[in-house]
Write a protein that holds these residues in place. Structure first.
Motif, PDB file in Angstrom:
ATOM      1  N   GLN A  61       0.840  -1.243  -0.379  1.00  0.00           N
ATOM      2  CA  GLN A  61      -0.040  -0.240   0.008  1.00  0.00           C
ATOM      3  C   GLN A  61       0.806   1.213  -0.073  1.00  0.00           C
ATOM      4  OE1 GLN A  61      -2.705  -0.771   3.360  1.00  0.00           O
ATOM      5  NE2 GLN A  61      -4.196  -1.306   2.155  1.00  0.00           N
ATOM      6  N   GLY A 114      -6.951  -1.325  -1.708  1.00  0.00           N
ATOM      7  CA  GLY A 114      -5.262  -1.476  -1.796  1.00  0.00           C
ATOM      8  C   GLY A 114      -5.028  -2.755  -1.180  1.00  0.00           C
ATOM      9  N   GLU A 136      -3.387   2.770  -8.036  1.00  0.00           N
ATOM     10  CA  GLU A 136      -3.482   3.825  -7.191  1.00  0.00           C
ATOM     11  C   GLU A 136      -3.290   5.179  -7.919  1.00  0.00           C
ATOM     12  OE1 GLU A 136      -1.400   4.061  -2.790  1.00  0.00           O
ATOM     13  OE2 GLU A 136       0.021   4.752  -4.526  1.00  0.00           O
ATOM     14  N   SER A 169      -1.716  11.580  -3.555  1.00  0.00           N
ATOM     15  CA  SER A 169      -0.472  10.872  -3.831  1.00  0.00           C
ATOM     16  C   SER A 169       0.679  11.538  -3.303  1.00  0.00           C
ATOM     17  CB  SER A 169      -0.489  10.842  -5.473  1.00  0.00           C
ATOM     18  OG  SER A 169      -1.477   9.983  -5.899  1.00  0.00           O
ATOM     19  N   GLN A 207      -6.422   4.341   0.857  1.00  0.00           N
ATOM     20  CA  GLN A 207      -6.864   3.352  -0.091  1.00  0.00           C
ATOM     21  C   GLN A 207      -8.233   3.178  -0.368  1.00  0.00           C
ATOM     22  OE1 GLN A 207      -3.861   1.574  -1.617  1.00  0.00           O
ATOM     23  NE2 GLN A 207      -3.305   3.528  -0.916  1.00  0.00           N
ATOM     24  N   ALA A 231      -8.889   2.297  -3.818  1.00  0.00           N
ATOM     25  CA  ALA A 231      -7.688   1.555  -4.705  1.00  0.00           C
ATOM     26  C   ALA A 231      -8.457   0.320  -4.965  1.00  0.00           C
ATOM     27  CB  ALA A 231      -6.664   1.744  -3.930  1.00  0.00           C
TER      28      ALA A 231
END
Length: 420
Positions: A80, A227, A291, A300, A335, A338
């Motif tokens: 992750q 994630g 991601e 990010s 996450q 994700a």
């Protein structure tokens, strides 16, 4: 029950921990060995390690399966986070923290008077073991390999010689390389690797050389939920260690995941190792692809800082530092979106994420980069003027100052008058 004080030794069956058993016995201890299987060893290999411990003189031995604990406590948060140490090394020795936890729990259960490990005074693992032990118990720590360094400048040769004197043979590979293997992958050092030479094919454990790569392209579909890797090729991941082992085998056949890392160690030395981690490489590439589509730019950017710090702490022996848990919680919170399926492909040497299927991509049909947009050309021009205004003003001021400096630096020099 022996009247001798009991020490619990983290035991792998390799050269260093093999030396530790008779060493501790001769120091007056009864030795209980613990092999913490963090993956990469089958039942036969684990039984061989048990037999080796008893051959060396251990009074008892435990084999503990910690592969699930390693998957939950390290693999998931590492994937992750996605940050390698110094942008290169994928933290393959992070099973040390799981090993320490199992060793300390065993020591407490048995009422041991001390714990022991086979780390040298020259490497990172001594800090990882000692610091982690100090965080979990106040039992004394015995480190035989560290202790013998006052007796010899060549510990490995000394260990081999002393074991031979006592009638114990040493595996031939131990004489050339130091090998650490778990379900995450393999690290290899020693011999030509330490000497900055090209690593020999004898250092290959999980990856095949180019002339042995299959001719067909290999693909794997990795599914993520928030994630977390949850399936490979539509097969649910019920055992993380088994899933990694399968990826190691499949992608290792194509030479994926092998690298050379030279960088800074905890003890202030430059270190050089060969590492192999096909499965981890595939998971990192797949997760990065999912991601990139599901996090905002600000998420990010900031997550990268948190992940780098998390990696520094884990590499540096600070797994039980509270900040590591704080950062891990933050990374997990990013996450939420994700989720999806990523297709990873290789024809040999490298793995690439070639396709992504996710309902959470931060994209829509009305706005496609360099193709079409829902805003007008006037909107675009206005955005450029506003977003770039401060930079344009700054550039103009800098250019004016530079021009002024140039004019001051290059004055025309008048020639001196010459009398006739």
């Amino acid at each position: 029950m022996s009247d001798q004080p009991l020490v619990v030794l983290a035991f792998s069956g390799g050269l260093d921990t093999s030396f530790c058993v008779p060493y501790l016995i001769e120091k007056g201890y009864a030795v209980h060995t613990v092999f913490v299987n963090t993956g990469g060893m089958d039942i036969a290999e684990a039984e061989s390690i048990h037999a080796r411990a008893m051959e060396l003189g251990a009074v008892s031995h435990d084999t503990i399966d910690a592969s699930a604990a390693l998957w939950d406590s390290f693999v998931i948060p590492f994937v992750q986070g996605g940050a390698r140490y110094q942008n290169r090394y994928p933290l393959l020795c992070s099973d040390r923290y799981v090993i320490v936890q199992a060793m300390v729990q065993t020591a407490h259960k048995l009422g041991a008077t001390a714990v022991a490990h086979g780390c040298t005074a020259m490497g990172n693992d001594q800090f990882r073991f000692d610091q982690s032990i100090r965080c979990l118990t106040d039992l004394p720590i015995i480190a035989p390999i560290r202790e013998i360094q006052s007796l010899t400048k060549s510990p490995r040769a000394y260990e081999i010689e002393e074991l031979a004197k006592r009638g114990f043979q040493t595996d031939a590979s131990a004489k050339r390389y130091t090998i650490n293997e778990n379900v995450l992958g393999v690290t290899v050092s020693g011999s030509e690797i330490d000497e900055l030479g090209a690593p020999d094919d004898a250092s290959r454990m999980l990856t095949k050389p180019r002339d042995q790569w299959p001719s067909d392209t290999l693909r794997a579909c990795i599914a993520f939920e928030q994630g977390v890797p949850v399936a490979i090729d539509d097969e649910p991941i019920k055992d993380g260690a088994e899933a990694l082992a399968k990826l190691n085998c499949a992608f290792g056949a194509y030479g994926v995941g092998r690298g050379i890392y030279t960088g800074d160690t905890i003890v202030g030395l430059k270190g050089r190792i060969v590492y192999e981690c096909p499965g981890i490489e595939v998971l990192l590439q797949a997760h990065k692809a999912i991601e990139e589509l599901t996090l905002t730019k600000h998420q990010s950017d900031f997550k990268a800082h948190a992940a780098n710090k998390w990696t520094e702490l884990v590499f540096g022996g600070q797994f039980f530092e509270p900040l590591r848990a704080n950062l891990q919680a933050f990374i997990a919170s990013t996450q939420q979106n994700a989720s999806g399926v990523v297709t990873v492909e290789t024809s040999g040497g490298a793995a690439l994420a070639v396709a992504v299927d996710t309902p959470n991509a931060l994209m829509d049909d009305s706005n496609v980069y360099a193709q079409k947009a829902s805003w007008t050309s006037a909107d675009a021009e206005g955005f450029i003027k506003i977003a770039g205004n401060a930079s344009a003003l700054g550039a103009a001021k800098s250019a004016a100052q530079a021009q002024s400096a140039q004019e001051l630096s290059f004055k025309v020099q008048q020639p001196a008058q010459v009398n006739a």
